[in-house]
Write an enzyme that holds these catalytic residues in place. Sequence first.
Site, PDB file in Angstrom:
ATOM      1  N   ASP A 460       0.828  -1.203   0.000  1.00 45.47           N
ATOM      2  CA  ASP A 460       0.000   0.000   0.000  1.00 45.47           C
ATOM      3  C   ASP A 460       0.872   1.267   0.000  1.00 45.47           C
ATOM      4  OD1 ASP A 460      -2.309   1.537   0.167  1.00 45.47           O
ATOM      5  OD2 ASP A 460      -3.149   0.436   1.861  1.00 45.47           O
ATOM      6  N   ASP A 526     -10.592   1.786  -3.521  1.00 43.21           N
ATOM      7  CA  ASP A 526     -11.110   1.492  -2.186  1.00 43.21           C
ATOM      8  C   ASP A 526     -12.627   1.441  -2.167  1.00 43.21           C
ATOM      9  OD1 ASP A 526      -8.819   1.082  -0.860  1.00 43.21           O
ATOM     10  OD2 ASP A 526      -8.807   2.962   0.264  1.00 43.21           O
TER      11      ASP A 526
END
Length: 724
Positions: A460, A526
């Site tokens: 990430d 997301d």
Amino acid sequence: MQSNGRRGPADGALVHLRAAGVSVVVDLRDGILPTIVHWGKDLGVLSSSDLEALALLSVPPVTSNTVDSVALVSVVPEHSRGWFGTPGITGHRDGADWSPEFVAVAVDRVSANGVDAFVVQASDSAARLGLSLNVELTASGLLRLRATLRNDDPASEYVLDGVVIALPVPTEADELLDLTGGHTRERIPQRQPFTVGRHERDNRRGRTGTDATLLVVAGAQGFGFERGEVWGVHVGWSGNHRTYAERSSSGESVIGAGELLMPGEIVLQPGAAYDSPWVYGSYGDGLDELSHRFHAWLRSRPQHPTRSRPRPVTLNTWEAVYMHHDQQRLFALAEAAAAAGVERFVLDDGWFHGRRDDTTALGDWYVDRDVYPEGLHPLARHVRGLGLEFGLWVEPEMVSPDSDLARAHPEWILRTGGREPLTSRHQQVLDLGMPEAYAYVLERLDALLTEYPIGCLKWDHNRDLHDAGHGPRGTAGVHLQTLAVYRLMDELRTAHPHLEIESCSSGGGRVDLGVVQRAERIWASDCNDALERQRVQRWSSLLLPPEMIGSHIGPPRSHTTGRTQDLSFRAGTALFGHMGIEWDITGSSAQDRAELARWVALHKRLRGLLHSERVVRSDHADPDTWVHGVVASDGSEAVYAVVAMAHRHRTRPGRVRLPGLRATTAYRLSVLSAADPLGTNDTTPPPWLAHSPVEMAGSVLSGAGLECPSMHPEHMLVLHVQPV
Ligand code: DGJ
């Protein structure tokens, strides 16, 4: 790559590269830099006199009030040769040598593995610069170029401000398409006329960006997925970058791209060189053809993920538990996942020392002993005991100010101007250009990968980089940082050859062909809301094939939009990517779990097709009816989705065509999943649905189409087509 031994004077040739319906004719005569006289439709076999004629026909007239010898613009445009648009190379040597004029001194024709390519060496003796250009046409017809600029002066440094590669597009390409977006809303298309001037997508976020365009496309007005000539450009780079389209007042038009350098970021010492990232150009009759060239090229690489095994259906813990890690709860989640047919379990954020929320602990890459007294062993054992692979979330470039790491090494934070950058998601960025910081992160990740049976890292990167100054002087550091991250990924993959990487960056913030050389999967967004996902996947797949695009079935009520959607819509959307689940299914009904297992099984049954064959999208007149699918190149199977994106815009959506089928093959069309309810209160489904499976020629399905049911918004049909 091997040279075929032909090395010659650089003024020798017009080169014709051909592959998969694309011709690229490049003028290399008279020592000029490669100048594309044609990039587009295949021109067939051309003799050298045909090529000479083509070059002659391409020379523009000299109009009044301009330079007396008009030349076509080369792939590294030169101001010195009368190009008034963006120069290919910007830089200087203490104020001088700012307008290079290169002379090609050698051309090597190199070809291997179906890639037709050449390398040009050029120099500017006055500016003391050397330029090497790689030009390739892949077997799928994708054009790839990169430049290396060398400082040939033995005594002085050269300040490089930028290198861009430009590709010519014809004047009739008068409409532009690019993408924008942001966190949880990546890949929003925008269109505009290609007018005189420059449409520039500059990115100074220090990562590819959730708003990154992926491609800038120019095409004939009204182009769509199925038709209309289009030319697109992409730069394979995960740091600051520039992608643009530029049209001069006399009509010359280019699309270009390159790394975007900050002031002083690259200063070439005597003998030193700068390598640009690869810039990719794709041509197609319609966007489907353009994107297929990317897919086919990616799939041809030896490291392409589907070469080793099918893409494992994944459960990711993020929206299921967030940072509320509890071993028993995770055991139960893994069990429910295994029962649904999941093959990989990824433990997301929240597992490391002191990480209870997003304000702390990044950088302290040690397992939290309060939550995991015996480390991750019990969980990893449990997961693997269920037959699932174990994966782990990390965010290697980041550091929380509230962390042991930041307290011990505040000097490892990227910064400039004697101040710390503003925090973003309460975090700062480690200066991986600093050997000590790099070594620390490498050691920590390597230790985790050595201790635990980790098959996959979800990598990430949750903030943009600003004021990203490197080292004690705070010099612009994104270039160094990007190379360091690539090196880190490469080193870990070499040390742990079975490791896979998922490139995530607040969702789809690091999606580009630079990172994709070292990542098997991208986390597209997301946002797991299936409606948004339809868009995100549609436009992400302009660049990447479905098997590289992570797509998860989220909970019934989306955490990012609050919309509630049926499982058939959520799962039918995830079906077309690298499928996963991101939902606490321990609390789901038995009925939901059974339905989920059916979708997972369907994905497994179809993924051989979905993950290797041609992506098609239909240009349907109703903007709220989307049709997309995957069709086997031999016409032996196809799967389509017909999606109601919004409440009926029209009384009836009309007929939908299923593109890509063989006209004369007899097919059987069956329904794999039908939106529920099909037909709203006052309507009934079209009769063919009651007769399904129905048989007909491919020409009927692809050419005439079938009546689309009037579905509720956010519902879909999944159709299967096979030869009778
Ligand atoms: C952003 C990612 O995109 C999410 O999937 C999740 O991993 C969080 N970060 C964790 O912090």
